[in-house]
Scaffold this motif. Sequence first.
Motif, short mmCIF file in Angstrom:
data_model
loop_
_atom_site.label_atom_id
_atom_site.label_comp_id
_atom_site.label_asym_id
_atom_site.label_seq_id
_atom_site.Cartn_x
_atom_site.Cartn_y
_atom_site.Cartn_z
N ASN A 1 0.86 -1.18 0.00
CA ASN A 1 0.00 0.00 0.00
C ASN A 1 0.90 1.23 0.00
O ASN A 1 2.12 1.10 -0.09
CB ASN A 1 -0.95 0.00 1.22
N SER A 2 0.31 2.41 0.10
CA SER A 2 1.10 3.64 0.14
C SER A 2 0.90 4.39 1.45
O SER A 2 1.05 5.62 1.50
CB SER A 2 0.74 4.53 -1.05
N GLN A 3 0.62 3.66 2.53
CA GLN A 3 0.38 4.29 3.81
C GLN A 3 1.71 4.52 4.55
O GLN A 3 2.66 3.76 4.41
CB GLN A 3 -0.53 3.41 4.67
N ALA B 1 -0.92 5.15 -8.31
CA ALA B 1 -1.43 3.78 -8.16
C ALA B 1 -2.80 3.64 -8.83
O ALA B 1 -3.06 2.67 -9.55
CB ALA B 1 -1.53 3.43 -6.67
N GLU B 2 -3.66 4.64 -8.61
CA GLU B 2 -5.00 4.58 -9.21
C GLU B 2 -4.92 4.62 -10.73
O GLU B 2 -5.64 3.88 -11.42
CB GLU B 2 -5.84 5.73 -8.67
N PHE C 1 3.23 11.20 -1.33
CA PHE C 1 2.03 10.48 -1.73
C PHE C 1 2.05 10.10 -3.21
O PHE C 1 2.30 10.94 -4.08
CB PHE C 1 0.79 11.31 -1.41
N ASP C 2 1.77 8.83 -3.49
CA ASP C 2 1.68 8.35 -4.86
C ASP C 2 0.37 7.60 -5.10
O ASP C 2 0.27 6.79 -6.00
CB ASP C 2 2.88 7.46 -5.21
N HIS C 3 -0.65 7.91 -4.28
CA HIS C 3 -1.94 7.23 -4.46
C HIS C 3 -2.50 7.45 -5.85
O HIS C 3 -3.08 6.55 -6.45
CB HIS C 3 -2.94 7.73 -3.41
N TYR D 1 0.86 -2.45 -6.81
CA TYR D 1 1.45 -3.09 -5.63
C TYR D 1 1.68 -4.57 -5.89
O TYR D 1 0.89 -5.20 -6.60
CB TYR D 1 0.53 -2.90 -4.41
#
Length: 376
Positions: free
Chosen positions: A75-77, A87-88, A82-84, A98
Motif C-alpha cells: 500500500n502507500s500508507q 497507483a490509481e 504520496f503516490d496514491h 502493488y
Amino acid sequence: MAELTVSVLSSISGITAAEWDGCGDGGNPFTSHRFLAALEASGSVGERNGWYASHLVARLDEVVVGVAPCYLKTNSQGEYIFDHGWAEAWQRAGGEYYPKLQAAVPFTPVTGPRLIARDPQVQGALLQAMAQVTAQSGFSSAHITFCTEAEAELGAAVGFLPRISQQYHWLNDGYASFDDFLAALSSRKRKNIRKERERAQAFGGEIRVLSGAEIEPAHWEAFWRFYQDTGSRKWGRPYLTRAFFDQIHQTMRDDVVLVLALREGQAIAGALNFIGADALYGRYWGCVEEVPFLHFELCYYQAIDWAIAHGKARVEAGAQGEHKLARGYLPKQTHSIHWIADAGFRRAVAEYLERERDAVCDEIEELGDWSPFRRD
C-alpha cells in the motif's frame, strides 16, 4: 569493483549493528540499526501494515560496504510522499501497482541517507540493485523517499525521476537564547509568540524535558496514551505498537528528548523528539486534555529552547503545517526519487513531476514572503 555483491535481507537482524552503522549514517537516528530493529522487533512493520523488510546489503570481498533500508510495500500508507494517484492511474490502465519497493524509514518524514555508503560507486550499485529487483520481480516501481539532495542527484543521473516536496524547519542562526531568536522576528510575531508561551505555561502544572536516564517506563505509558489519541484521529489506527516504545526505552533513551506537561504529577500532554548529530527531530505529539497553545509550546518552542541550549543547527518539525511558519519554522525542500518500470507510465509520471516541481518551488517562494523574521 568486480567482487561487489548486493543481497536482500528480510530482517535487519540478519546484519549486526556494527556492520550496518559502520557504513555511515551521518548521525541520523532513524537510519540507525537500533531504530529500524525496534520497528521490526515490536511488530510495528510487517503484515499488520504492509511494510515488509527487504533491506539491501552491499558487500565487497564479504565486507559490508553499503546498506539501504528497504521495504516491500503493499500500500502507500505511512510514507508522506504520496503516490496514491499514480497507483490509481496504473490500476485503471490494467496494471498492478502493488507491491512496490520502497527505500525509506517507515512512518518517518525525515530527510536522511537512504543509500548508506561512503563510496559513491557503492551507492550507485544500491540504486542499480533496486532497479534490477523491481524489474526481475515484476514490480511496478521503486521509490526512495526523503533522501538527501546528493542522493537525489545521483539517482536522477541514472534514470530515477526526481521529486521535491516541502517541510518547515527552524534554523539556528547562532542564537544564544530563545529571546535572542525572538529578537530576530518582527515585533508583531514576537509579541504573539510570547503571549502563546505565557498562556500555554499557565495551564496549572509544570513542563519537564527528559532525556536518557531521566526517562522512566511510566513516562512511556503516559506517552502511549497521547500517541494513541493522535494516531486514531490522523490515521485511523496508530502505526507504531506499544512495544516499540519499550524497545526504544532499552536502546535509544540517549537519542530521545521527551517533553511532558504534568499537573499534580499526572502527564496531560507530551511531545517526542529524536536527537541527530546536527538536528532535533520532532516526531509525535498527543494529549488527553486540550489546553490552548500547549501543542505549540511542547512541540515547537520547547524544541527551539533545547536546540539552542545544545547547539543544534535546526529543528525539523515533521510533515505539513503552515501554522509552523508564524513560529519561526521556514519552508525547505525535501527530495525523493522514483523508478517506474513501464516506459509509457514513466513518461506520464515524469511530465507530472515537472509540473509539480514548478508548483512546489512557487509555493516555497510565496511562503517565504510570509516569513516572521524582520525584513531589515
